[in-house]
Scaffold this active site. Structure first.
Site, PDB file in Angstrom:
ATOM      1  N   LEU A 110       0.658  -1.080  -0.041  1.00 30.94           N
ATOM      2  CA  LEU A 110      -0.201   0.063   0.096  1.00 30.94           C
ATOM      3  C   LEU A 110       0.955   1.506  -0.111  1.00 30.94           C
ATOM      4  O   LEU A 110       1.695   1.582   0.980  1.00 30.94           O
ATOM      5  CB  LEU A 110      -0.689  -0.269   1.391  1.00 30.94           C
ATOM      6  CG  LEU A 110      -2.180   0.739   1.311  1.00 30.94           C
ATOM      7  CD1 LEU A 110      -3.084   0.175   0.232  1.00 30.94           C
ATOM      8  CD2 LEU A 110      -2.852   0.248   2.443  1.00 30.94           C
ATOM      9  N   TYR A 141       8.476  10.544   3.436  1.00 32.67           N
ATOM     10  CA  TYR A 141       7.330   9.351   3.233  1.00 32.67           C
ATOM     11  C   TYR A 141       7.076   8.822   1.884  1.00 32.67           C
ATOM     12  O   TYR A 141       7.223   7.665   1.736  1.00 32.67           O
ATOM     13  CB  TYR A 141       6.030   9.896   3.686  1.00 32.67           C
ATOM     14  CG  TYR A 141       4.961   9.060   3.952  1.00 32.67           C
ATOM     15  CD1 TYR A 141       4.887   8.099   4.652  1.00 32.67           C
ATOM     16  CD2 TYR A 141       3.705   9.175   3.188  1.00 32.67           C
ATOM     17  CE1 TYR A 141       3.827   6.960   4.875  1.00 32.67           C
ATOM     18  CE2 TYR A 141       2.716   8.445   2.963  1.00 32.67           C
ATOM     19  CZ  TYR A 141       2.652   7.340   4.219  1.00 32.67           C
ATOM     20  OH  TYR A 141       1.572   6.358   4.123  1.00 32.67           O
ATOM     21  N   LYS A 192     -11.406  18.862  16.521  1.00 32.11           N
ATOM     22  CA  LYS A 192     -11.564  20.455  17.007  1.00 32.11           C
ATOM     23  C   LYS A 192     -12.785  20.908  17.101  1.00 32.11           C
ATOM     24  O   LYS A 192     -13.208  21.685  17.924  1.00 32.11           O
ATOM     25  CB  LYS A 192     -10.651  21.161  16.092  1.00 32.11           C
ATOM     26  CG  LYS A 192      -9.179  21.088  16.016  1.00 32.11           C
ATOM     27  CD  LYS A 192      -8.676  22.242  15.175  1.00 32.11           C
ATOM     28  CE  LYS A 192      -7.085  21.966  14.639  1.00 32.11           C
ATOM     29  NZ  LYS A 192      -6.498  22.794  13.884  1.00 32.11           N
ATOM     30  N   TRP A 207      -5.480  24.971   9.602  1.00 33.36           N
ATOM     31  CA  TRP A 207      -4.202  25.219   9.393  1.00 33.36           C
ATOM     32  C   TRP A 207      -4.219  25.819   7.746  1.00 33.36           C
ATOM     33  O   TRP A 207      -5.056  25.243   7.067  1.00 33.36           O
ATOM     34  CB  TRP A 207      -3.316  24.301   9.390  1.00 33.36           C
ATOM     35  CG  TRP A 207      -2.934  23.639  10.802  1.00 33.36           C
ATOM     36  CD1 TRP A 207      -3.153  24.311  11.897  1.00 33.36           C
ATOM     37  CD2 TRP A 207      -2.276  22.378  11.122  1.00 33.36           C
ATOM     38  NE1 TRP A 207      -3.035  23.344  13.108  1.00 33.36           N
ATOM     39  CE2 TRP A 207      -2.543  22.404  12.757  1.00 33.36           C
ATOM     40  CE3 TRP A 207      -2.003  21.475  10.464  1.00 33.36           C
ATOM     41  CZ2 TRP A 207      -2.147  21.226  13.219  1.00 33.36           C
ATOM     42  CZ3 TRP A 207      -1.223  20.266  11.291  1.00 33.36           C
ATOM     43  CH2 TRP A 207      -1.431  20.395  12.650  1.00 33.36           C
ATOM     44  N   ARG A 214      -8.254  18.243  -1.968  1.00 33.86           N
ATOM     45  CA  ARG A 214      -8.193  16.938  -1.385  1.00 33.86           C
ATOM     46  C   ARG A 214      -9.219  16.140  -1.859  1.00 33.86           C
ATOM     47  O   ARG A 214     -10.303  16.552  -1.742  1.00 33.86           O
ATOM     48  CB  ARG A 214      -7.837  16.948  -0.222  1.00 33.86           C
ATOM     49  CG  ARG A 214      -6.389  17.545   0.487  1.00 33.86           C
ATOM     50  CD  ARG A 214      -5.221  16.967   0.042  1.00 33.86           C
ATOM     51  NE  ARG A 214      -4.245  17.632   0.679  1.00 33.86           N
ATOM     52  CZ  ARG A 214      -3.493  18.742   0.087  1.00 33.86           C
ATOM     53  NH1 ARG A 214      -4.208  19.288  -0.672  1.00 33.86           N
ATOM     54  NH2 ARG A 214      -2.443  19.064   1.059  1.00 33.86           N
ATOM     55  N   ASP A 274       0.231  24.785   3.674  1.00 37.35           N
ATOM     56  CA  ASP A 274      -1.185  24.150   2.987  1.00 37.35           C
ATOM     57  C   ASP A 274      -0.764  22.558   2.468  1.00 37.35           C
ATOM     58  O   ASP A 274      -1.515  21.966   2.115  1.00 37.35           O
ATOM     59  CB  ASP A 274      -1.135  24.937   1.712  1.00 37.35           C
ATOM     60  CG  ASP A 274      -2.384  26.069   1.985  1.00 37.35           C
ATOM     61  OD1 ASP A 274      -3.056  25.967   3.123  1.00 37.35           O
ATOM     62  OD2 ASP A 274      -2.339  26.918   1.225  1.00 37.35           O
TER      63      ASP A 274
HETATM   64  O1  GFB Z   1      -4.591  15.691   6.106  1.00 34.81           O
HETATM   65  P1  GFB Z   1      -3.105  16.737   5.830  1.00 34.81           P
HETATM   66  O2  GFB Z   1      -2.476  16.669   7.438  1.00 34.81           O
HETATM   67  O3  GFB Z   1      -2.160  16.076   4.977  1.00 34.81           O
HETATM   68  O4  GFB Z   1      -3.505  18.166   5.374  1.00 34.81           O
HETATM   69  P2  GFB Z   1      -1.852  16.262   3.317  1.00 34.81           P
HETATM   70  C1  GFB Z   1      -4.439  18.259   4.494  1.00 34.81           C
HETATM   71  C2  GFB Z   1      -4.693  19.707   4.378  1.00 34.81           C
HETATM   72  O5  GFB Z   1      -5.520  20.221   5.382  1.00 34.81           O
HETATM   73  C3  GFB Z   1      -3.485  20.627   4.583  1.00 34.81           C
HETATM   74  C4  GFB Z   1      -5.197  21.465   5.944  1.00 34.81           C
HETATM   75  O6  GFB Z   1      -3.702  21.904   3.359  1.00 34.81           O
HETATM   76  C5  GFB Z   1      -3.501  21.234   5.743  1.00 34.81           C
HETATM   77  O7  GFB Z   1      -3.044  22.546   6.137  1.00 34.81           O
HETATM   78  N1  GFB Z   1      -5.558  21.498   7.410  1.00 34.81           N
HETATM   79  C6  GFB Z   1      -6.370  22.449   7.909  1.00 34.81           C
HETATM   80  C7  GFB Z   1      -5.150  20.790   8.544  1.00 34.81           C
HETATM   81  N2  GFB Z   1      -6.344  22.293   9.221  1.00 34.81           N
HETATM   82  C8  GFB Z   1      -5.993  21.325   9.615  1.00 34.81           C
HETATM   83  C9  GFB Z   1      -5.340  20.486  10.834  1.00 34.81           C
HETATM   84  O8  GFB Z   1      -5.805  20.908  12.037  1.00 34.81           O
HETATM   85  N3  GFB Z   1      -4.698  19.429  10.740  1.00 34.81           N
HETATM   86  C10 GFB Z   1      -4.024  18.935   9.687  1.00 34.81           C
HETATM   87  N4  GFB Z   1      -3.465  17.821   9.755  1.00 34.81           N
HETATM   88  N5  GFB Z   1      -4.398  19.444   8.549  1.00 34.81           N
HETATM   89  C11 GFB Z   1      -0.494  14.220   3.921  1.00 34.81           C
HETATM   90  C12 GFB Z   1       0.884  13.638   3.827  1.00 34.81           C
HETATM   91  O9  GFB Z   1      -0.613  15.539   3.316  1.00 34.81           O
HETATM   92  O10 GFB Z   1      -1.312  13.155   3.281  1.00 34.81           O
HETATM   93  C13 GFB Z   1       1.088  12.129   3.693  1.00 34.81           C
HETATM   94  O11 GFB Z   1       1.583  14.578   4.429  1.00 34.81           O
HETATM   95  C14 GFB Z   1      -0.016  11.508   3.271  1.00 34.81           C
HETATM   96  O12 GFB Z   1       2.459  12.063   3.351  1.00 34.81           O
HETATM   97  C15 GFB Z   1      -1.304  11.820   3.551  1.00 34.81           C
HETATM   98  O13 GFB Z   1       0.106  11.544   2.005  1.00 34.81           O
HETATM   99  C16 GFB Z   1      -2.503  11.046   2.780  1.00 34.81           C
HETATM  100  O14 GFB Z   1      -2.930  15.931   2.445  1.00 34.81           O
HETATM  101  O15 GFB Z   1      -1.418  17.646   3.161  1.00 34.81           O
END
Ligand code: GFB
Length: 318
Positions: A110, A141, A192, A207, A214, A274
């Site tokens: 995966l 990663y 939250k 954030w 997405r 972002d």
């Molecule tokens: O899900 P996420 O942490 O990962 O963040 P990625 C997705 C988006 O949500 C980013 C925003 O644009 C963040 O800035 N966001 C807004 C938040 N508020 C929050 C919050 O409170 N917490 C978090 N976590 N995000 C990951 C990769 O990328 O996705 C990994 O780092 C992996 O490697 C995973 O591929 C599936 O979608 O940006």
């Protein structure tokens, strides 16, 4: 559809059974006439080559699904690069080589859609791999995941192993990690917004800018797709798994507010990253094989919130 690889009577090893994906696989495989085996974390550290070789030699599974990984959201990915690179490289290499040595018939590894270049044309086709620079917040990663899926392809070419790889888009569902420092966006926002609702707080902080796009897949849909691929797919190319639909982080927050029943506002912390601006998987290949996701995002979020209230939200309220 008749399966090319029938699971009936087989022993299937789910690596990473305590995680969100592993848990969903155990639920899904319970509907197949196979025997599922798992390795307790206390006994087998998947980063330990000798332990993994020994476990696989003793367990002798027919089929292995590699759902084990060190994972996390955007912050964890950028602050723990060594863990994300080393752990995932070691787990991938150990499990794939151990499976070859033990004569495993079928292995599914995966990956993740973050293996693709940051600015890959959208929706992202499988052939976009290694055509441009990675997103810096998750390159560690991604490199470990790319190396492991290439191992599957290399073992197929050199040894004739039926090892396949697939990469899901961003996942969510029961059993997710709700720790705000390491969580992905859906569990983080759920925790939250729920906390703001029960404390009557007027605002929730997000954030970044809220503009990134997405694609989100419910983990039970993912488990169904993985079982489908084990049964029906046998080739070198890594296969995308997703819904084909995307949403901005701002709209995701509004949807979650409706599901949870929060009437306050959102504020954006632009000091936080972002990440990649857009990440939508092209799922034409998987759909042409005959599989598509069944949960809508809103319904999947509602079911996940119900699970959260039963399992996690109680602790948050206390
Ligand atoms: O899900 P996420 O942490 O990962 O963040 P990625 C997705 C988006 O949500 C980013 C925003 O644009 C963040 O800035 N966001 C807004 C938040 N508020 C929050 C919050 O409170 N917490 C978090 N976590 N995000 C990951 C990769 O990328 O996705 C990994 O780092 C992996 O490697 C995973 O591929 C599936 O979608 O940006």
């Amino acid at each position: 559809m008749t399966a090319r690889y029938a699971l009936a009577g087989k022993t299937v090893y789910v690596a990473g059974h305590t995680g969100m994906v592993g848990g969903a696989l155990l639920r899904r495989l319970a509907r197949e006439a196979c025997t599922v085996v798992t390795a307790p974390r206390s006994e087998v550290d998947l980063r330990d080559q000798a332990a993994v070789f020994d476990w696989m030699r003793r367990a002798r599974p027919d089929c292995v699904i590699v759902a084990a990984a060190t994972v996390g959201g955007i912050l964890a990915n950028s602050t723990r690069p060594a863990d994300f690179l080393y752990d995932n490289l070691a787990m991938g290499a150990n499990l794939i080589e151990a499976a070859r040595r033990a004569g495993v018939e079928k292995l599914l590894y995966l990956g993740s859609t973050c293996i693709y270049p940051r600015l890959a044309p959208q929706p992202i086709v499988e052939e976009a791999l290694l055509t441009g620079p990675l997103e810096p917040t998750n390159e560690w990663y991604a490199i470990a995941k790319i190396a492991s899926l290439k191992l599957c392809a290399a073992y197929r070419r050199q040894y004739g192993c039926d090892f396949i790889a697939a990469q899901p888009t961003n996942l969510y569902g029961p059993g997710d990690n709700f720790n705000l420092e390491s969580a992905h966006v859906i569990p983080a926002l759920m925790a939250k917004i729920h906390a703001a609702k029960v404390t009557n707080a007027p605002a929730v902080e997000l954030w970044g800018t809220g503009t990134p796009l997405r694609e989100f897949l419910h983990v039970d849909d993912l488990a169904d797709a993985l079982v489908f691929l084990v049964q029906h797919y046998s080739d070198e190319l890594h296969i995308n798994i997703g819904t084909g639909e995307e949403i901005s982080i701002g709209d995701l927050a509004s949807t979650l507010a409706e599901v949870i029943g929060f009437g306050g506002v959102f504020r954006y912390d632009r000091g936080k990253p972002d990440g990649t601006p857009r990440k939508l998987a092209d799922v034409a290949r998987l759909q042409a094989m005959g599989w598509r996701a069944s949960s809508s995002l809103r319904d999947g979020l509602a079911r996940t919130y119900a699970w959260y209230l039963q399992n996690v939200g109680v602790a948050v309220r206390a």
